[in-house]
Design an enzyme around this catalytic site. Sequence first.
Site, PDB file in Angstrom:
ATOM      1  N   ASN A 157      18.317  16.297 -32.103  1.00  0.00           N
ATOM      2  CA  ASN A 157      19.601  15.668 -32.466  1.00  0.00           C
ATOM      3  C   ASN A 157      19.691  15.255 -33.933  1.00  0.00           C
ATOM      4  O   ASN A 157      20.767  15.279 -34.517  1.00  0.00           O
ATOM      5  CB  ASN A 157      19.923  14.491 -31.524  1.00  0.00           C
ATOM      6  CG  ASN A 157      18.886  13.403 -31.544  1.00  0.00           C
ATOM      7  OD1 ASN A 157      17.721  13.642 -31.878  1.00  0.00           O
ATOM      8  ND2 ASN A 157      19.282  12.211 -31.175  1.00  0.00           N
ATOM      9  N   THR A 237      10.005  13.408 -20.993  1.00  0.00           N
ATOM     10  CA  THR A 237       8.922  14.072 -21.729  1.00  0.00           C
ATOM     11  C   THR A 237       7.926  13.041 -22.261  1.00  0.00           C
ATOM     12  O   THR A 237       6.719  13.310 -22.308  1.00  0.00           O
ATOM     13  CB  THR A 237       9.489  14.919 -22.890  1.00  0.00           C
ATOM     14  OG1 THR A 237      10.512  15.765 -22.381  1.00  0.00           O
ATOM     15  CG2 THR A 237       8.426  15.766 -23.540  1.00  0.00           C
ATOM     16  N   GLU A 255       9.399   7.185 -29.090  1.00  0.00           N
ATOM     17  CA  GLU A 255      10.801   6.819 -29.348  1.00  0.00           C
ATOM     18  C   GLU A 255      11.625   7.595 -28.341  1.00  0.00           C
ATOM     19  O   GLU A 255      11.812   8.805 -28.491  1.00  0.00           O
ATOM     20  CB  GLU A 255      11.193   7.202 -30.781  1.00  0.00           C
ATOM     21  CG  GLU A 255      10.412   6.467 -31.859  1.00  0.00           C
ATOM     22  CD  GLU A 255      10.750   4.986 -31.909  1.00  0.00           C
ATOM     23  OE1 GLU A 255      11.855   4.605 -31.491  1.00  0.00           O
ATOM     24  OE2 GLU A 255       9.892   4.212 -32.351  1.00  0.00           O
ATOM     25  N   CYS A 289      20.418   8.569 -29.724  1.00  0.00           N
ATOM     26  CA  CYS A 289      19.643   7.739 -28.794  1.00  0.00           C
ATOM     27  C   CYS A 289      20.247   6.342 -28.685  1.00  0.00           C
ATOM     28  O   CYS A 289      20.101   5.684 -27.671  1.00  0.00           O
ATOM     29  CB  CYS A 289      18.197   7.663 -29.250  1.00  0.00           C
ATOM     30  SG  CYS A 289      18.045   7.230 -30.985  1.00  0.00           S
ATOM     31  N   GLU A 465       9.103   2.338 -35.420  1.00  0.00           N
ATOM     32  CA  GLU A 465       9.109   3.153 -36.629  1.00  0.00           C
ATOM     33  C   GLU A 465       9.826   2.387 -37.725  1.00  0.00           C
ATOM     34  O   GLU A 465      10.450   1.361 -37.489  1.00  0.00           O
ATOM     35  CB  GLU A 465       9.792   4.497 -36.356  1.00  0.00           C
ATOM     36  CG  GLU A 465       8.998   5.308 -35.332  1.00  0.00           C
ATOM     37  CD  GLU A 465       9.357   6.777 -35.254  1.00  0.00           C
ATOM     38  OE1 GLU A 465      10.545   7.116 -35.414  1.00  0.00           O
ATOM     39  OE2 GLU A 465       8.442   7.586 -35.012  1.00  0.00           O
TER      40      GLU A 465
HETATM   41  P1  NAD Z   1      13.033  16.447 -25.067  1.00  0.00           P
HETATM   42  O1  NAD Z   1      12.179  15.396 -24.481  1.00  0.00           O
HETATM   43  O2  NAD Z   1      13.590  17.480 -24.192  1.00  0.00           O
HETATM   44  O3  NAD Z   1      12.228  17.256 -26.189  1.00  0.00           O
HETATM   45  C1  NAD Z   1      11.664  16.596 -27.303  1.00  0.00           C
HETATM   46  C2  NAD Z   1      10.491  17.406 -27.808  1.00  0.00           C
HETATM   47  O4  NAD Z   1       9.467  17.410 -26.826  1.00  0.00           O
HETATM   48  C3  NAD Z   1      10.813  18.866 -28.118  1.00  0.00           C
HETATM   49  O5  NAD Z   1      10.141  19.231 -29.308  1.00  0.00           O
HETATM   50  C4  NAD Z   1      10.224  19.592 -26.921  1.00  0.00           C
HETATM   51  O6  NAD Z   1       9.836  20.912 -27.221  1.00  0.00           O
HETATM   52  C5  NAD Z   1       9.015  18.729 -26.626  1.00  0.00           C
HETATM   53  N1  NAD Z   1       8.500  18.828 -25.249  1.00  0.00           N
HETATM   54  C6  NAD Z   1       9.198  19.079 -24.110  1.00  0.00           C
HETATM   55  N2  NAD Z   1       8.361  19.099 -23.055  1.00  0.00           N
HETATM   56  C7  NAD Z   1       7.124  18.833 -23.529  1.00  0.00           C
HETATM   57  C8  NAD Z   1       5.850  18.707 -22.918  1.00  0.00           C
HETATM   58  N3  NAD Z   1       5.672  18.855 -21.601  1.00  0.00           N
HETATM   59  N4  NAD Z   1       4.785  18.430 -23.705  1.00  0.00           N
HETATM   60  C9  NAD Z   1       4.944  18.251 -25.024  1.00  0.00           C
HETATM   61  N5  NAD Z   1       6.119  18.384 -25.668  1.00  0.00           N
HETATM   62  C10 NAD Z   1       7.201  18.655 -24.920  1.00  0.00           C
HETATM   63  O7  NAD Z   1      14.158  15.667 -25.881  1.00  0.00           O
HETATM   64  P2  NAD Z   1      15.398  16.293 -26.686  1.00  0.00           P
HETATM   65  O8  NAD Z   1      16.377  16.796 -25.671  1.00  0.00           O
HETATM   66  O9  NAD Z   1      14.896  17.195 -27.755  1.00  0.00           O
HETATM   67  O10 NAD Z   1      15.998  14.996 -27.405  1.00  0.00           O
HETATM   68  C11 NAD Z   1      16.918  14.164 -26.798  1.00  0.00           C
HETATM   69  C12 NAD Z   1      16.228  12.905 -26.332  1.00  0.00           C
HETATM   70  O11 NAD Z   1      15.584  12.282 -27.425  1.00  0.00           O
HETATM   71  C13 NAD Z   1      17.187  11.864 -25.786  1.00  0.00           C
HETATM   72  O12 NAD Z   1      16.654  11.284 -24.623  1.00  0.00           O
HETATM   73  C14 NAD Z   1      17.262  10.836 -26.905  1.00  0.00           C
HETATM   74  O13 NAD Z   1      17.617   9.544 -26.489  1.00  0.00           O
HETATM   75  C15 NAD Z   1      15.887  10.903 -27.450  1.00  0.00           C
HETATM   76  N6  NAD Z   1      15.847  10.394 -28.836  1.00  0.00           N
HETATM   77  C16 NAD Z   1      15.311   9.162 -29.063  1.00  0.00           C
HETATM   78  C17 NAD Z   1      15.303   8.636 -30.348  1.00  0.00           C
HETATM   79  C18 NAD Z   1      14.720   7.284 -30.625  1.00  0.00           C
HETATM   80  O14 NAD Z   1      14.561   6.937 -31.792  1.00  0.00           O
HETATM   81  N7  NAD Z   1      14.379   6.489 -29.622  1.00  0.00           N
HETATM   82  C19 NAD Z   1      15.835   9.383 -31.395  1.00  0.00           C
HETATM   83  C20 NAD Z   1      16.372  10.629 -31.127  1.00  0.00           C
HETATM   84  C21 NAD Z   1      16.364  11.141 -29.836  1.00  0.00           C
END
Ligand code: NAD
Length: 484
Positions: A157, A237, A255, A289, A465
């Site tokens: 995102n 994840t 995060e 997020c 962070e």
């Molecule tokens: P996601 O969890 O689907 O993927 C994030 C990353 O994890 C990707 O690089 C993906 O390839 C990797 N991944 C997926 N499965 C994995 C596994 N089994 N082992 C290791 N790595 C794995 O998340 P997304 O859809 O890319 O992002 C959206 C999410 O991120 C939302 O829930 C959002 O709230 C969160 N987010 C949080 C913050 C924060 O600061 N708290 C900031 C931005 C996004």
Amino acid sequence: MAAKDVIIEKNYIDGQWVGGDGERLAAINPVSEQAIGHCIEASAEDVDAAVRAANNAFAPWSALSGKQRADYMRKMTAAIRGHLDDLVEMQMANCGKPRGEAKADIIGSIECIDYFADRAEELDARRQTPVDYDIPGYRSNTRLEPMGPVGFILPWNFPMKICAWKLGPALAAGCTVVIKPSEVTPFTDTFWGKAAEEAGLPPGVINVVNGRGAITGAALSEHPGLRKISFTGSTRTGKFIMKAAAEDVKNIGLELGGKSPILVFQDADLDLAARLATEGVFYNAGQCCNATCRLLVHESVEEPLAQKIIALSEAVVLGAPDSPGMTMGPLASKAQYDKVTGYQDIAREEGLTCRTGGDRAPGFDSGYFVQPSLYTNVPNASRLWNEEIFGPVLCLRTFTNEEEAITEANDTEYGLAASIVTEDDARAERVAARLEAGHIYTNVSVAIPPETSWGGFKQSGIGRELGPWGLAGFLEVKTVTSRG
Ligand code: NAD
């Protein structure tokens, strides 16, 4: 000058751009639904090579002074500035963001690395601190030491910017890194390798391995050669990462997701409240997020506020980045489009009251466009009220008093951010103290300066962070106690 100049279809390992024979994964433009390029999936062996490179580079990199590391970091931001327009174009092409939002991502990345370059310089003076106690014959010093080689696993995102939040403090502390971008948005995060190369960073200090979570991400989070995994992504994840890290007791920074409330009291400026609620849930098409997606409003001002929100929602102009008048782009991927439209379907099944939007956006031949939506009178048990949707969907419930507002706001497994809109400063302070969230905003929009902290309570994550807390996340504390 074009977005395509940012496409590097290779991984960056030990200072070399390597192709390998991994699967070619298409990155999609969410307006045209066509591939704009490919990344090459790094295998477990490629990840191993990147981790070994990060280990080999660690001793010399961490032995540099903070000032020397800061100089490299500033050369990296100069390199990014030199490619600013291309990076903005890529952020628009791969994420569908409006130009202003795309530019804010890249500028925010530069500002974050520059902020931590300053902290790297300060670290020289802070490395060793005497401990103040009085035990005859004893004296102690604490030393701050870099954690070691670390891995980053990133979401789609805010590509580049979320990496900067991790990379700035890690490099400042003296850590070396392996970055895994999201497979949805590989290119601007792969550019960190290019920035490292242009800045002349020693090989192995920054490595980039692309690929899917189950392949490359899992290989990284399970690798015993890393001292920490810093992850941003979904809570689901995050739980996998936590389990994988447990195997060799790696540090983790998580995060994760959010379901952030915005509380509007009866004394609020309703124009301000409507603006904050809609900006907060429509920025980046709601894929934030910290999106202000749970609107809690005092029952006495519900309808006038709803009217203002409907007017602002209906003024949103959906379109491709740079198309005339557009204010909101598409969702970033087909998967996200399916998820958000799936929640629109659930809203119909649950019989929710939709006051505006609530559907796929008409009038587009292609692209992952959805209408900004407002649902009112949403039951507390609704899936839309409880689950992270990650789209331009605002749900509204009313409250009758402050206590009820706080209880409802905290009634979630998440705790990332919360907003308060009130003209009563004492109330704002009282409520902020009781909300369970990592960042509280009162009467302002959801900005995240690098000097502040970022991170969540409860299932929104572990650790913080940005600011001094972000730097501390990549430092080990060692105490040396001696005779004296
Ligand atoms: P996601 O969890 O689907 O993927 C994030 C990353 O994890 C990707 O690089 C993906 O390839 C990797 N991944 C997926 N499965 C994995 C596994 N089994 N082992 C290791 N790595 C794995 O998340 P997304 O859809 O890319 O992002 C959206 C999410 O991120 C939302 O829930 C959002 O709230 C969160 N987010 C949080 C913050 C924060 O600061 N708290 C900031 C931005 C996004």
